[in-house]
Design a protein around this motif. Structure first.
Motif, PDB file in Angstrom:
ATOM      1  N   VAL A 177      16.645   9.228  65.082  1.00  0.00           N
ATOM      2  CA  VAL A 177      18.024   8.697  65.502  1.00  0.00           C
ATOM      3  C   VAL A 177      18.710  10.196  65.067  1.00  0.00           C
ATOM      4  CG1 VAL A 177      20.098   7.284  65.437  1.00  0.00           C
ATOM      5  CG2 VAL A 177      17.869   6.364  65.400  1.00  0.00           C
ATOM      6  N   VAL A 178      19.278  10.712  65.658  1.00  0.00           N
ATOM      7  CA  VAL A 178      20.225  12.155  65.632  1.00  0.00           C
ATOM      8  C   VAL A 178      21.560  11.530  65.303  1.00  0.00           C
ATOM      9  CG1 VAL A 178      20.801  14.346  66.024  1.00  0.00           C
ATOM     10  CG2 VAL A 178      18.383  13.613  66.468  1.00  0.00           C
ATOM     11  N   GLY A 179      22.215  11.567  64.216  1.00  0.00           N
ATOM     12  CA  GLY A 179      23.552  11.047  64.212  1.00  0.00           C
ATOM     13  C   GLY A 179      23.330   9.509  63.862  1.00  0.00           C
ATOM     14  N   GLY A 180      22.587   9.077  63.020  1.00  0.00           N
ATOM     15  CA  GLY A 180      22.527   7.701  62.762  1.00  0.00           C
ATOM     16  C   GLY A 180      23.096   7.068  61.623  1.00  0.00           C
ATOM     17  N   THR A 181      23.811   8.235  60.900  1.00  0.00           N
ATOM     18  CA  THR A 181      24.499   7.514  59.423  1.00  0.00           C
ATOM     19  C   THR A 181      26.051   7.204  60.074  1.00  0.00           C
ATOM     20  OG1 THR A 181      24.931   9.794  58.788  1.00  0.00           O
ATOM     21  CG2 THR A 181      23.233   8.570  58.057  1.00  0.00           C
ATOM     22  N   GLY A 182      26.661   7.582  61.186  1.00  0.00           N
ATOM     23  CA  GLY A 182      27.783   7.552  61.465  1.00  0.00           C
ATOM     24  C   GLY A 182      28.102   6.359  62.599  1.00  0.00           C
ATOM     25  N   MET A 183      28.416   6.903  63.827  1.00  0.00           N
ATOM     26  CA  MET A 183      28.696   5.995  64.987  1.00  0.00           C
ATOM     27  C   MET A 183      27.434   5.008  65.069  1.00  0.00           C
ATOM     28  SD  MET A 183      30.001   7.039  68.495  1.00  0.00           S
ATOM     29  CE  MET A 183      28.418   7.490  69.186  1.00  0.00           C
ATOM     30  N   LEU A 184      26.228   5.647  64.829  1.00  0.00           N
ATOM     31  CA  LEU A 184      25.207   4.787  65.645  1.00  0.00           C
ATOM     32  C   LEU A 184      24.419   3.980  64.426  1.00  0.00           C
ATOM     33  CD1 LEU A 184      23.395   7.425  67.421  1.00  0.00           C
ATOM     34  CD2 LEU A 184      25.046   5.918  68.316  1.00  0.00           C
TER      35      LEU A 184
END
Length: 220
Positions: free
Chosen positions: A35-42
């Motif tokens: 998951v690329v970008g998994g600590t914010g919106m995702l």
């Protein structure tokens, strides 16, 4: 409730759970997600994937948000690659080293800002076995540029024929309380819920919220 723990390395994609009454062990197949970008919106998507017993590797620039995820999830099935995905060469090196240790990703989810969007997806598929889910903004649904989606589908089918390419378009919400003439962007919760549904349905092009009428797109 069954207690789940890893009995082999992630390359084997096997979890074992023991029945509380009989103590009998049951093997369960699991999946490895990038998951690329998994600590914010995702982050809501990551939580659901972990809840289902999957292994998740996250690419993000900061360590603090990842530590907060660890505190909430309390799991060892979560891995972090701390890097700036705009640095494509470094990203490729990190993914290569990571997958050599624990195996390729079964599925990849990418939420990437320009100008690195397509480059990151192209790198991710090199280490992915099954499907890549590309999460994009509403601009891809611009009716004045109808070729946008078809061009992306054609590109991936031509260059990565063994990978299923899926698109998730983040639309907007029309506010029914104001006579349907006002709209807003999706909340993070709505985005996570929509992506979780899209992963289950496995449809090529998914729209969360709506993109019509285009004239009601926020800020249009």
């Amino acid at each position: 409730m069954h207690s789940i723990f890893l009995i082999k390395n992630i390359k084997d994609n096997i979890l074992v759970t023991s029945e509380p009454k009989s103590g009998k062990e049951i093997c369960i197949m699991t999946s490895h997600y990038l998951v690329v970008g998994g600590t914010g919106m995702l982050s809501g998507v990551v939580k659901e994937l972990i809840k289902r017993g999957n292994v998740v590797s996250i690419v993000s620039r900061g360590d603090e948000k990842f530590r907060k995820l660890i505190e909430v999830l309390g799991t060892k099935n979560l891995h972090h690659l701390s890097c700036d995905y705009h640095d494509i060469e470094n990203l490729k090196i990190q993914l290569k080293n990571h997958t050599e240790n624990i195996g390729f990703f079964d599925f990849s989810l990418c939420w990437v800002h320009e100008p690195s969007e397509m480059n990151v997806c192209s790198v991710a598929v090199e280490f992915t076995k099954n499907s890549l889910w590309h999460i994009v903004g509403s601009s891809l649904a611009d009716p004045s540029k109808p070729e946008g989606i078809s061009h992306r589908l054609s590109f991936f089918r031509k260059n990565h024929p063994n990978i299923e390419y899926r698109v998730i378009i983040l639309g907007f919400v029309i506010d029914s309380r104001l006579n349907f003439n006002k709209s807003r962007w999706l909340s993070n919760l709505e985005i996570s819920d929509g992506i979780n549904v899209a992963l289950k349905n496995d449809i090529t092009v998914n729209i969360i919220g709506t993109t019509v009428p285009w004239s009601l797109r926020p800020g249009f």
